[in-house]
Design a protein around this motif. Sequence first.
Motif, PDB file in Angstrom:
ATOM      1  N   GLU A  69       0.736  -1.315  -0.190  1.00 28.20           N
ATOM      2  CA  GLU A  69       0.074  -0.006  -0.059  1.00 28.20           C
ATOM      3  C   GLU A  69       0.857   1.305   0.040  1.00 28.20           C
ATOM      4  O   GLU A  69       0.671   2.244  -0.755  1.00 28.20           O
ATOM      5  N   LEU A  70       1.859   1.212   1.032  1.00 31.45           N
ATOM      6  CA  LEU A  70       2.952   2.474   1.064  1.00 31.45           C
ATOM      7  C   LEU A  70       3.380   2.733  -0.680  1.00 31.45           C
ATOM      8  O   LEU A  70       3.386   3.801  -0.916  1.00 31.45           O
ATOM      9  N   GLU A  71       4.067   1.546  -1.206  1.00 27.51           N
ATOM     10  CA  GLU A  71       4.529   1.815  -2.356  1.00 27.51           C
ATOM     11  C   GLU A  71       3.649   2.343  -3.506  1.00 27.51           C
ATOM     12  O   GLU A  71       4.002   2.913  -4.443  1.00 27.51           O
ATOM     13  N   GLU A  72       2.339   1.715  -3.515  1.00 29.60           N
ATOM     14  CA  GLU A  72       1.404   2.099  -4.212  1.00 29.60           C
ATOM     15  C   GLU A  72       0.853   3.674  -4.151  1.00 29.60           C
ATOM     16  O   GLU A  72       0.948   4.306  -5.182  1.00 29.60           O
ATOM     17  N   GLU A  73       0.850   4.223  -2.915  1.00 32.07           N
ATOM     18  CA  GLU A  73       0.614   5.656  -2.607  1.00 32.07           C
ATOM     19  C   GLU A  73       1.805   6.425  -3.029  1.00 32.07           C
ATOM     20  O   GLU A  73       1.702   7.305  -3.804  1.00 32.07           O
ATOM     21  N   TRP A  74       3.161   5.761  -2.860  1.00 32.70           N
ATOM     22  CA  TRP A  74       4.378   6.514  -3.417  1.00 32.70           C
ATOM     23  C   TRP A  74       4.328   6.823  -4.656  1.00 32.70           C
ATOM     24  O   TRP A  74       4.731   7.855  -5.224  1.00 32.70           O
ATOM     25  N   LEU A  75       4.063   5.565  -5.631  1.00 38.51           N
ATOM     26  CA  LEU A  75       3.912   5.837  -7.105  1.00 38.51           C
ATOM     27  C   LEU A  75       2.813   6.721  -7.464  1.00 38.51           C
ATOM     28  O   LEU A  75       2.985   7.652  -8.315  1.00 38.51           O
ATOM     29  N   LYS A  76       1.709   6.732  -6.878  1.00 40.37           N
ATOM     30  CA  LYS A  76       0.781   7.790  -7.179  1.00 40.37           C
ATOM     31  C   LYS A  76       1.358   9.316  -6.918  1.00 40.37           C
ATOM     32  O   LYS A  76       1.081  10.284  -7.705  1.00 40.37           O
ATOM     33  N   GLU A  77       1.976   9.470  -5.671  1.00 41.28           N
ATOM     34  CA  GLU A  77       2.592  10.795  -5.240  1.00 41.28           C
ATOM     35  C   GLU A  77       3.378  11.343  -6.384  1.00 41.28           C
ATOM     36  O   GLU A  77       3.664  12.447  -6.700  1.00 41.28           O
ATOM     37  N   ALA A  78       4.174  10.305  -6.564  1.00 40.72           N
ATOM     38  CA  ALA A  78       5.268  10.623  -7.721  1.00 40.72           C
ATOM     39  C   ALA A  78       4.757  10.771  -9.124  1.00 40.72           C
ATOM     40  O   ALA A  78       5.310  11.066 -10.112  1.00 40.72           O
ATOM     41  N   GLY A  79       3.410  10.684  -9.237  1.00 36.14           N
ATOM     42  CA  GLY A  79       2.815  11.016 -10.690  1.00 36.14           C
ATOM     43  C   GLY A  79       3.061   9.646 -11.466  1.00 36.14           C
ATOM     44  O   GLY A  79       2.893   9.989 -12.738  1.00 36.14           O
ATOM     45  N   LEU A  80       3.061   8.409 -11.030  1.00 35.21           N
ATOM     46  CA  LEU A  80       3.285   7.246 -11.995  1.00 35.21           C
ATOM     47  C   LEU A  80       2.336   6.316 -11.579  1.00 35.21           C
ATOM     48  O   LEU A  80       2.691   5.205 -11.601  1.00 35.21           O
ATOM     49  N   SER A  81       1.080   6.489 -11.169  1.00 31.69           N
ATOM     50  CA  SER A  81       0.183   5.623 -10.762  1.00 31.69           C
ATOM     51  C   SER A  81      -0.348   4.828 -12.228  1.00 31.69           C
ATOM     52  O   SER A  81      -0.733   3.751 -11.920  1.00 31.69           O
ATOM     53  N   SER A 253       7.266  15.838  -7.869  1.00 37.83           N
ATOM     54  CA  SER A 253       7.334  14.192  -8.107  1.00 37.83           C
ATOM     55  C   SER A 253       8.851  14.107  -8.264  1.00 37.83           C
ATOM     56  O   SER A 253       9.367  12.890  -7.663  1.00 37.83           O
ATOM     57  N   LEU A 254       9.968  14.991  -8.802  1.00 35.91           N
ATOM     58  CA  LEU A 254      11.295  14.604  -8.962  1.00 35.91           C
ATOM     59  C   LEU A 254      11.720  14.505  -7.504  1.00 35.91           C
ATOM     60  O   LEU A 254      12.785  13.599  -7.065  1.00 35.91           O
ATOM     61  N   ALA A 255      11.370  15.543  -6.662  1.00 30.58           N
ATOM     62  CA  ALA A 255      11.975  15.547  -5.292  1.00 30.58           C
ATOM     63  C   ALA A 255      11.766  14.296  -4.593  1.00 30.58           C
ATOM     64  O   ALA A 255      12.555  13.848  -3.595  1.00 30.58           O
ATOM     65  N   LEU A 256      10.341  13.824  -4.647  1.00 26.03           N
ATOM     66  CA  LEU A 256      10.023  12.694  -4.074  1.00 26.03           C
ATOM     67  C   LEU A 256      10.829  11.395  -4.472  1.00 26.03           C
ATOM     68  O   LEU A 256      11.343  10.694  -3.649  1.00 26.03           O
ATOM     69  N   ILE A 257      11.059  11.432  -5.834  1.00 27.09           N
ATOM     70  CA  ILE A 257      11.847  10.139  -6.407  1.00 27.09           C
ATOM     71  C   ILE A 257      13.399  10.350  -5.851  1.00 27.09           C
ATOM     72  O   ILE A 257      13.862   9.315  -5.403  1.00 27.09           O
TER      73      ILE A 257
END
Length: 629
Positions: A69-81, A253-257
């Motif tokens: 769930e954490l990784e799924e949320e992370w990908l959404k936050e990064a704009g990669l859902s 998105s880039l800062a999160l990644i």
Amino acid sequence: RRSGQYTMNHDHSKKMPDGASFDRSGSQDSLDELSMEDYWKELENIHETRGNNHEEGVALVVKEPDEGELEEEWLKEAGLSNLFGESSGDSQESVVFLSTLTRTQRAAVEKRVETVTQTLRKKNKQHQIPDVRDIFRLQNDSKGKVCDGSEPSAVRTSENKNETHDGTKGPKFNLGTDEQTSPLEVTRSSDTDINLEISFAEQAANLKDSSVGNMCKGGGGDTLLPNFRLPKDKTGTTKIGDLAPQDMKKVYSLALIELTALYDILGTEFKQQKAVKIKTKDSGLFGVPLSILLEQDQKKVPGTKIPLIFQKLIAQIEETTLETEGLLRIPGVATRVKTLCQELEAKFYEGTFNWENVKQHDAASLLKLFIRDLPQPLLTVEYLKAFQDVQNLPTRKQQLQALNLLVLLLPEANRDTLKVLLEFLQRVIDHRDKNKMTLKNVAMVMAPNLFTFHGFGSKTIEQSEFVMAAGTANVMRFMIQYQKILWTIPKFIVNQVRKQNTERQKKEKKDKAMKKLLKKMAYDREKHEKQEKTPNDTDVPQGVIRVQAPHLSKVSMAIQLTEELKAGDIVARFLSQKSGNVQTLNKEEVFLYEIGGNIGERCLDDDTYMKDLYQLNPNAEWVIKAKQS
């Protein structure tokens, strides 16, 4: 798993045993060198205030995420859902974005996609589950081979240099990989220089096994914090607030990644916390979400970005004098603070509150109370733990880099409020000779107000609480000391945004051409070419830019670019004209903007060398205008 609560551990009656041996790994500073007395006193004051029933409120429940769930949320936050789930078939949308990532950033994305993919397969969800290798292979197969051709799972450092070829002419961006810089070159730069051109995670990968990784460790006093500085960048330093909103979304998105990649390389776990929504007050001053506060404040003062009560409390403290001994450390009288709080709630917006009777230490206590009373921490539920974990990173430079990225991830309201707070704290420290409040003292007093303890389903033991206290006090010191650096957008991220914009424009151009072809629209070739040309190609000779200043002059000005010409020189040239509008503007209010081409909009600092920037973005338009505060 048990849910944790966002709560303060109140058992502060226990003092640290004399001569106790504490694990020092939790902080860059030797803990016994830091006098923690101010910190524990502040916690006692907070506990007393809460004992007066003012800060009761619902504890904020932090949800423990399920697997994946954490990784799924992370990908959404990064704009990669769209790399997973129902829309995963359309991952072409992400190809442009992924093509601009560094090796370490791609490895971070791949790791999370892999986890989500495995979880979805386990749960037997009826979605198309792409193989993570196929996602990255898409980039390499796409026309122009925009990727660097390396296996994303292998984070390499010094081999296969200069493999990024986009097959097109135009400005080449350093995207923050180590393509143009070997590990040896990185080490040659001064230990106190913050390199914003190379991705932080790539720098960490280069230095991981090198003795340079041990630099800037140790030391406990104010004077021992390194004098970190940003080397001058000829294309101008980009500050938060200089870019247009659409580009700031890409920066987020880039800062999160990048932050995740940095933590991955350094072996520190990066987990965003997730707050369960709770009922909060929808009006008032204390205990009201920042967004609601600003909504009601903007009705009174349109455009305000900082809560009015916050601004007023700081002004009230400064009105007396910042030379008062023990300012921020000495608490106000608890019963009086409680009464003032109630009066402010009733009279502040009516304008009938009498500020003359508010004593300085009471105002300081109200300011700290405001911060603690926010329904969600100023540093946010999502990133509070990440801010705390900065203390675990190996070097001070890496701690600073992580804080820089975390500031970029904060919501605008939180970031703006934090900035005003840090600037105020620095002004208090500037009077340390009189008020006896050094950087260390101020950090000790303010840390408990910003870094509330967590109890994620487990009781914090005294020793780790002590390590946590010293660590968060150090993070607080860093935020105050290096605030100017923290509000800078690293150049490698700005270059990645430029690259994304360039690739998107190419794709749009290609799509447009295809539509025209399908519609069989017969345009005159010469006319078409003329329309496609930019103003720089048509009416301006090579090495000359045309600058517009609609508020200052009816006509644009052709400016010959020279090696030494700076943005500030161009602004000064316009301001030297004797037209009516010019007289009403201060030099401090007016800036040259870079608009279009490979950036949405960027406010230029006066020291930007225009010829260097023109080479980076030859299709931009140049406009002088006042900056929105």
